[in-house]
Design an enzyme around this catalytic site. Structure first.
Site, PDB file in Angstrom:
ATOM      1  N   GLU A 122       1.202  -5.874  13.189  1.00  0.00           N
ATOM      2  CA  GLU A 122       0.089  -6.403  14.011  1.00  0.00           C
ATOM      3  C   GLU A 122      -0.527  -7.755  13.545  1.00  0.00           C
ATOM      4  OE1 GLU A 122      -3.623  -3.665  12.895  1.00  0.00           O
ATOM      5  OE2 GLU A 122      -4.329  -4.029  15.525  1.00  0.00           O
TER       6      GLU A 122
ATOM      7  N   ARG B 138       0.934  -1.536  -0.126  1.00  0.00           N
ATOM      8  CA  ARG B 138      -0.060   0.167   0.326  1.00  0.00           C
ATOM      9  C   ARG B 138       1.057   1.357   0.001  1.00  0.00           C
ATOM     10  NH1 ARG B 138      -3.363  -1.808   4.898  1.00  0.00           N
ATOM     11  NH2 ARG B 138      -2.572  -4.014   4.981  1.00  0.00           N
TER      12      ARG B 138
HETATM   13  O1  LIG Z   1       2.621  -0.519  12.187  1.00  0.00           O
HETATM   14  P1  LIG Z   1       2.878  -2.222  11.026  1.00  0.00           P
HETATM   15  O2  LIG Z   1       2.331  -3.239  12.719  1.00  0.00           O
HETATM   16  O3  LIG Z   1       3.651  -2.176  11.060  1.00  0.00           O
HETATM   17  O4  LIG Z   1       2.109  -2.404   9.879  1.00  0.00           O
HETATM   18  C1  LIG Z   1       1.699  -1.613   9.311  1.00  0.00           C
HETATM   19  C2  LIG Z   1       1.803  -1.983   8.258  1.00  0.00           C
HETATM   20  O5  LIG Z   1       0.825  -2.806   7.823  1.00  0.00           O
HETATM   21  C3  LIG Z   1       0.440  -2.833   6.836  1.00  0.00           C
HETATM   22  O6  LIG Z   1       1.044  -3.561   5.645  1.00  0.00           O
HETATM   23  P2  LIG Z   1       1.247  -4.629   5.258  1.00  0.00           P
HETATM   24  O7  LIG Z   1       2.241  -6.039   5.705  1.00  0.00           O
HETATM   25  O8  LIG Z   1      -0.779  -5.901   5.528  1.00  0.00           O
HETATM   26  O9  LIG Z   1       1.559  -5.263   3.930  1.00  0.00           O
HETATM   27  P3  LIG Z   1      -0.342  -4.698   2.548  1.00  0.00           P
HETATM   28  O10 LIG Z   1       0.328  -3.576   2.254  1.00  0.00           O
HETATM   29  O11 LIG Z   1       0.741  -5.811   0.921  1.00  0.00           O
HETATM   30  O12 LIG Z   1      -1.408  -5.196   2.577  1.00  0.00           O
HETATM   31  C4  LIG Z   1       0.206  -1.292   6.343  1.00  0.00           C
HETATM   32  O13 LIG Z   1       0.447  -1.150   4.902  1.00  0.00           O
HETATM   33  C5  LIG Z   1       1.617  -0.870   6.373  1.00  0.00           C
HETATM   34  O14 LIG Z   1       2.901  -1.263   5.809  1.00  0.00           O
HETATM   35  N1  LIG Z   2      -5.509  -2.252  11.729  1.00  0.00           N
HETATM   36  C1  LIG Z   2      -4.852  -2.053  10.189  1.00  0.00           C
HETATM   37  N2  LIG Z   2      -5.875  -2.091   9.209  1.00  0.00           N
HETATM   38  C2  LIG Z   2      -5.000  -1.700   7.729  1.00  0.00           C
HETATM   39  N3  LIG Z   2      -4.110  -2.022   7.753  1.00  0.00           N
HETATM   40  C3  LIG Z   2      -3.177  -2.606   8.931  1.00  0.00           C
HETATM   41  N4  LIG Z   2      -1.723  -3.088   8.788  1.00  0.00           N
HETATM   42  C4  LIG Z   2      -1.932  -3.368  10.072  1.00  0.00           C
HETATM   43  N5  LIG Z   2      -2.726  -2.988  10.645  1.00  0.00           N
HETATM   44  C5  LIG Z   2      -3.987  -2.915  10.429  1.00  0.00           C
END
Ligand SMILES: O=P(O)(O)OC[C@H]1O[C@H](OP(=O)(O)OP(=O)(O)O)[C@H](O)[C@@H]1O
Ligand SMILES: Nc1ncnc2[nH]cnc12
Length: 170
Positions: free
Chosen positions: A95, A58
């Site tokens: 998370e 993202r």
């Molecule tokens: O602060 P944190 O606990 O590290 O979480 C935040 C991260 O989690 C999500 O990405 P994700 O790793 O789910 O990957 P995605 O964007 O490919 O869905 C979001 O886009 C952040 O990059």
């Molecule tokens: N609660 C949440 N919603 C969307 N993206 C996330 N990445 C980590 N935690 C998330």
């Protein structure tokens, strides 16, 4: 612009207990998307960023138009095994799970001013790792920008040495 109403909350996704903030409902709204990109661009311009980092996936969506608007370059930080050239790697936790992140070793020149741009701050593990990768390559992290900050997870405490900007707080 009320951006809060553009974010869709999905309870118990991808696992029980997580309130997932779905940004696709904001992205499909042209006005909300423009507003979001413009606000983050303002921050990146004020930091005189040379490079915008976007963590997969993202972070790619927001980071690339922000880099274009800022006149900066865009550098992806990716999940393991996705980047074809020589990489620097850092382990991290998030998370709902844990993973590693990589960056191309030649992506940043020493002394370059870098802003990390992601959609959401949860535990902070992702951007903390992205910042480590930048610093391992000799870059200077001059700011970190998010669309959404989940304040109750206190991700800020992991990255409080940096200038943090977020548009929406939950
Ligand atoms: O602060 P944190 O606990 O590290 O979480 C935040 C991260 O989690 C999500 O990405 P994700 O790793 O789910 O990957 P995605 O964007 O490919 O869905 C979001 O886009 C952040 O990059
Ligand atoms: N609660 C949440 N919603 C969307 N993206 C996330 N990445 C980590 N935690 C998330």
């Amino acid at each position: 612009m009320n951006l809060h109403e553009k974010i869709r909350n999905i309870p118990d996704y991808p696992i029980e207990g997580v309130q997932f903030k779905d940004i696709t409902t904001l992205l499909k709204d042209g006005e909300a998307l423009r507003y979001t990109i413009d606000k983050i661009t303002e921050f990146c311009k004020s930091k005189q960023a040379d490079i915008i980092i976007g963590p997969e996936s993202r972070g790619f969506i927001l980071g690339t138009p922000v880099a274009y608007n800022t006149g900066a370059g865009f550098v992806p930080v990716r999940k393991p095994g996705k980047l074809p050239a020589e990489t620097e790697r850092v382990e991290y936790s998030l998370e709902y799970g844990s993973d590693a992140l990589e960056i191309h070793k030649d992506a940043i020149q020493p002394g370059q001013r870098v802003v990390i741009c992601d959609d959401l701050l949860a535990t902070g593990g992702t951007v903390q790792s992205a910042a480590k990768l930048v610093e391992n390559l000799g870059g200077e992290v001059v700011g970190i920008a998010f669309l959404i900050e989940l304040t109750f997870l206190e991700g800020r405490s992991k990255i409080d040495q940096y200038d943090i900007y977020s548009i929406l707080k939950y």
